[in-house]
Design a protein around this motif. Sequence first.
Motif, PDB file in Angstrom:
ATOM      1  N   GLN A 109      -6.526  32.385  -7.570  1.00  0.00           N
ATOM      2  CA  GLN A 109      -5.838  32.471  -8.869  1.00  0.00           C
ATOM      3  C   GLN A 109      -4.390  32.927  -8.689  1.00  0.00           C
ATOM      4  O   GLN A 109      -3.485  32.427  -9.348  1.00  0.00           O
ATOM      5  CB  GLN A 109      -6.588  33.419  -9.812  1.00  0.00           C
ATOM      6  N   GLN A 110      -4.152  33.871  -7.776  1.00  0.00           N
ATOM      7  CA  GLN A 110      -2.785  34.331  -7.514  1.00  0.00           C
ATOM      8  C   GLN A 110      -1.952  33.206  -6.901  1.00  0.00           C
ATOM      9  O   GLN A 110      -0.785  33.039  -7.252  1.00  0.00           O
ATOM     10  CB  GLN A 110      -2.800  35.549  -6.584  1.00  0.00           C
ATOM     11  N   SER A 152      -1.184  30.773  -9.703  1.00  0.00           N
ATOM     12  CA  SER A 152      -0.182  31.342 -10.609  1.00  0.00           C
ATOM     13  C   SER A 152       1.210  31.272  -9.999  1.00  0.00           C
ATOM     14  O   SER A 152       2.179  30.950 -10.687  1.00  0.00           O
ATOM     15  CB  SER A 152      -0.526  32.794 -10.941  1.00  0.00           C
ATOM     16  N   GLU A 153       1.318  31.562  -8.726  1.00  0.00           N
ATOM     17  CA  GLU A 153       2.626  31.512  -8.052  1.00  0.00           C
ATOM     18  C   GLU A 153       3.138  30.078  -7.984  1.00  0.00           C
ATOM     19  O   GLU A 153       4.321  29.813  -8.191  1.00  0.00           O
ATOM     20  CB  GLU A 153       2.524  32.112  -6.649  1.00  0.00           C
ATOM     21  N   VAL A 163       2.424  27.597 -10.040  1.00  0.00           N
ATOM     22  CA  VAL A 163       2.830  27.212 -11.399  1.00  0.00           C
ATOM     23  C   VAL A 163       4.177  27.838 -11.735  1.00  0.00           C
ATOM     24  O   VAL A 163       5.054  27.189 -12.307  1.00  0.00           O
ATOM     25  CB  VAL A 163       1.743  27.600 -12.429  1.00  0.00           C
ATOM     26  N   ARG A 164       4.378  29.106 -11.386  1.00  0.00           N
ATOM     27  CA  ARG A 164       5.668  29.769 -11.633  1.00  0.00           C
ATOM     28  C   ARG A 164       6.805  29.044 -10.928  1.00  0.00           C
ATOM     29  O   ARG A 164       7.856  28.787 -11.512  1.00  0.00           O
ATOM     30  CB  ARG A 164       5.627  31.227 -11.173  1.00  0.00           C
TER      31      ARG A 164
END
Length: 117
Positions: A15-16, A19-20, A22-23
Amino acid sequence: MTSLSLPSRAPVTPQQLLSEQVRRILSAPVYDLAIETPLQGAPALSASLGNQVLLKREDLQPTFSFKIRGAYTRLSRLSPAQRARGVITASAGNHAQGVALAAAHLGLNATIVMPTT
């Protein structure tokens, strides 16, 4: 003899990582020129496959293709010396349009070589 100790790092979760990623995507310089295109459901294909299928509508980009993303990202990362020399590309379609639009937006000289066929 002294031992070398490295700082310990906590494990990174999927998930991290997601998320990174996508950022990074959402903060990419390509959005200076490209638009964030929507996802559109494909009901017939979804029913046929027994799963939800979404289509990324890159045909809504100014060049009607996703190719603008790679072209702009690459040209935006050129050094000042490279920018001063301009760019050249060979393409029969979407890539050429992406390079041409990105170069125009960045104020670069671009030569587009296209086949005669």
